[in-house]
Design a protein around this motif. Sequence first.
Motif, mmCIF file in Angstrom:
data_model
loop_
_atom_site.group_PDB
_atom_site.id
_atom_site.type_symbol
_atom_site.label_atom_id
_atom_site.label_comp_id
_atom_site.label_asym_id
_atom_site.label_seq_id
_atom_site.Cartn_x
_atom_site.Cartn_y
_atom_site.Cartn_z
ATOM 1 N N GLY A 298 0.802 -1.221 0.000
ATOM 2 C CA GLY A 298 0.000 0.000 0.000
ATOM 3 C C GLY A 298 0.831 1.265 0.000
ATOM 4 N N LYS A 299 2.105 1.160 -0.367
ATOM 5 C CA LYS A 299 2.999 2.318 -0.406
ATOM 6 C C LYS A 299 3.240 2.742 -1.850
ATOM 7 N N PRO A 300 3.382 4.045 -2.099
ATOM 8 C CA PRO A 300 3.701 4.490 -3.466
ATOM 9 C C PRO A 300 5.057 3.939 -3.909
ATOM 10 N N PHE A 301 5.089 3.394 -5.099
ATOM 11 C CA PHE A 301 6.326 2.855 -5.671
ATOM 12 C C PHE A 301 6.569 3.582 -6.973
ATOM 13 N N THR A 302 7.664 4.322 -7.052
ATOM 14 C CA THR A 302 7.982 5.078 -8.257
ATOM 15 C C THR A 302 9.127 4.423 -9.017
ATOM 16 N N SER A 303 9.024 4.442 -10.335
ATOM 17 C CA SER A 303 10.067 3.837 -11.158
ATOM 18 C C SER A 303 11.412 4.537 -10.970
ATOM 19 N N ALA A 304 11.387 5.787 -10.495
ATOM 20 C CA ALA A 304 12.630 6.530 -10.293
ATOM 21 C C ALA A 304 13.540 5.840 -9.279
ATOM 22 N N ARG A 305 12.957 5.099 -8.356
ATOM 23 C CA ARG A 305 13.781 4.429 -7.342
ATOM 24 C C ARG A 305 14.560 3.254 -7.930
ATOM 25 N N LEU A 306 14.223 2.873 -9.184
ATOM 26 C CA LEU A 306 14.917 1.772 -9.842
ATOM 27 C C LEU A 306 16.106 2.236 -10.671
ATOM 28 N N ARG A 307 16.282 3.545 -10.800
ATOM 29 C CA ARG A 307 17.436 4.043 -11.554
ATOM 30 C C ARG A 307 18.718 3.583 -10.867
ATOM 31 N N GLY A 308 19.620 3.072 -11.675
ATOM 32 C CA GLY A 308 20.847 2.500 -11.128
ATOM 33 C C GLY A 308 20.721 1.012 -10.864
ATOM 34 N N ARG A 309 19.493 0.476 -11.043
ATOM 35 C CA ARG A 309 19.258 -0.954 -10.875
ATOM 36 C C ARG A 309 18.607 -1.502 -12.145
ATOM 37 N N GLN A 310 18.874 -2.740 -12.441
ATOM 38 C CA GLN A 310 18.187 -3.416 -13.536
ATOM 39 C C GLN A 310 16.851 -3.925 -13.002
ATOM 40 N N PHE A 311 15.869 -4.056 -13.878
ATOM 41 C CA PHE A 311 14.639 -4.690 -13.412
ATOM 42 C C PHE A 311 13.925 -5.396 -14.546
ATOM 43 N N LEU A 312 13.240 -6.486 -14.158
ATOM 44 C CA LEU A 312 12.360 -7.212 -15.053
ATOM 45 C C LEU A 312 10.943 -6.771 -14.748
ATOM 46 N N VAL A 313 10.149 -6.563 -15.790
ATOM 47 C CA VAL A 313 8.759 -6.135 -15.575
ATOM 48 C C VAL A 313 7.830 -6.964 -16.445
ATOM 49 N N ASN A 314 6.684 -7.345 -15.872
ATOM 50 C CA ASN A 314 5.650 -8.021 -16.645
ATOM 51 C C ASN A 314 4.281 -7.607 -16.115
ATOM 52 N N PHE A 315 3.232 -8.125 -16.727
ATOM 53 C CA PHE A 315 1.857 -7.820 -16.322
ATOM 54 C C PHE A 315 1.116 -9.130 -16.063
ATOM 55 N N ILE A 316 0.445 -9.207 -14.907
ATOM 56 C CA ILE A 316 -0.332 -10.395 -14.553
ATOM 57 C C ILE A 316 -1.588 -9.931 -13.810
ATOM 58 N N TYR A 317 -2.477 -10.867 -13.517
ATOM 59 C CA TYR A 317 -3.525 -10.525 -12.552
ATOM 60 C C TYR A 317 -3.823 -11.744 -11.695
ATOM 61 N N THR A 318 -4.223 -11.493 -10.447
ATOM 62 C CA THR A 318 -4.215 -12.539 -9.427
ATOM 63 C C THR A 318 -5.251 -13.623 -9.636
ATOM 64 N N ARG A 319 -6.360 -13.332 -10.331
ATOM 65 C CA ARG A 319 -7.422 -14.331 -10.496
ATOM 66 C C ARG A 319 -7.299 -15.137 -11.782
ATOM 67 N N CYS A 320 -6.238 -14.931 -12.521
ATOM 68 C CA CYS A 320 -6.048 -15.671 -13.780
ATOM 69 C C CYS A 320 -5.992 -17.173 -13.489
ATOM 70 N N PRO A 321 -6.894 -17.965 -14.082
ATOM 71 C CA PRO A 321 -6.964 -19.393 -13.769
ATOM 72 C C PRO A 321 -6.204 -20.292 -14.731
ATOM 73 N N ILE A 322 -5.631 -19.726 -15.795
ATOM 74 C CA ILE A 322 -4.975 -20.546 -16.813
ATOM 75 C C ILE A 322 -3.508 -20.736 -16.442
ATOM 76 N N ALA A 323 -3.146 -21.984 -16.156
ATOM 77 C CA ALA A 323 -1.817 -22.283 -15.618
ATOM 78 C C ALA A 323 -0.679 -21.812 -16.502
ATOM 79 N N THR A 324 -0.896 -21.810 -17.819
ATOM 80 C CA THR A 324 0.175 -21.427 -18.740
ATOM 81 C C THR A 324 0.220 -19.930 -19.005
#
Length: 307
Positions: free
Chosen positions: A162-188
């Motif tokens: 519940g805390k604000p997370f800004t992409s600026a805090r990732l500068r200087g670090r590598q990161f992987l990003v993707n999109f999901i949603y918690t109720r997705c029922p398809i295993a693949t």
Amino acid sequence: MSAHVASPARSASARTIRRISGLLAAGIILILTACSRESPAGADSNRYDLRGEVLAVDREKNVLRVNHEEIPGLMPAMVMEFEVSAGDASIATTGGRIRADLVDLGQGNFRLERIWPDDTISRTAIDQAAKTLRQDTAIRGRQVYREVGEASPEFTLYDQDGKPFTSARLRGRQFLVNFIYTRCPIATMCPLATQNMVAAQQLSSEAGIDNVHFVSISLDPEYDTPGVLREYADLRGIDTSNFSFLTGPTAAVEDLLAQFGVLSNGGTEGLLAHTLATLLIDADGRIVHRVDGSQWNPQDFVARLRR
């Protein structure tokens, strides 16, 4: 690590053709990858907007004591105890302001769902970032999709605490990003995407790579509140010290989907049709690698990380 930089002279139509061809090759055409979304608990019950201050948290019983404002048509302002989810209880803080759906379950029973932080500072930061992102999307126009070699968009969303997370805090670090949603029922689909992210997290740790972060943004911000994301991570035993699950305003998520080249219909008649993509962003904030679909190799991404 080399990066292909898109030519400014390339036309928008060529970019579109290339993007569509990539989706076809990956076998993730939108209509074929619909994930079912069930209605949230209490969807058939009466729902009311609630705003108030948390006075006490009982994490053993998953109960919040809230001093809430008047709820027109239901009850005056008062102090009440409400049942909440385990995730919501785990991140609730005494003195914190919240907004939520009060669900009337009947016979004097009530429950709080879709709980969001409601403090002025956080809300202002999230809303301002969403407006800036929307302006950026509008300015980019037909070239909204960011190719490998381009800078990643800037954003600020809520994390699983519940805390604000800004992409600026990732500068200087590598990161992987993707999109999901918690109720997705398809295993693949989303479940596999999360498993791959966790595997990449573990492999990078074993390789001694400590300047990397993992980010999963919810495709379903209407349901995936911070508490829902917290419970999603806890149930899977995910280490969130360098793995953030993010959610926030629908408009901000839609803009990020457009800029990262992920397709979603936003949900119709209980279905959320979407594509999947995983991107690697370098320490300078530039997109250096991308794989569409959920069938990607965590070892391949970890091999591309810089120590």
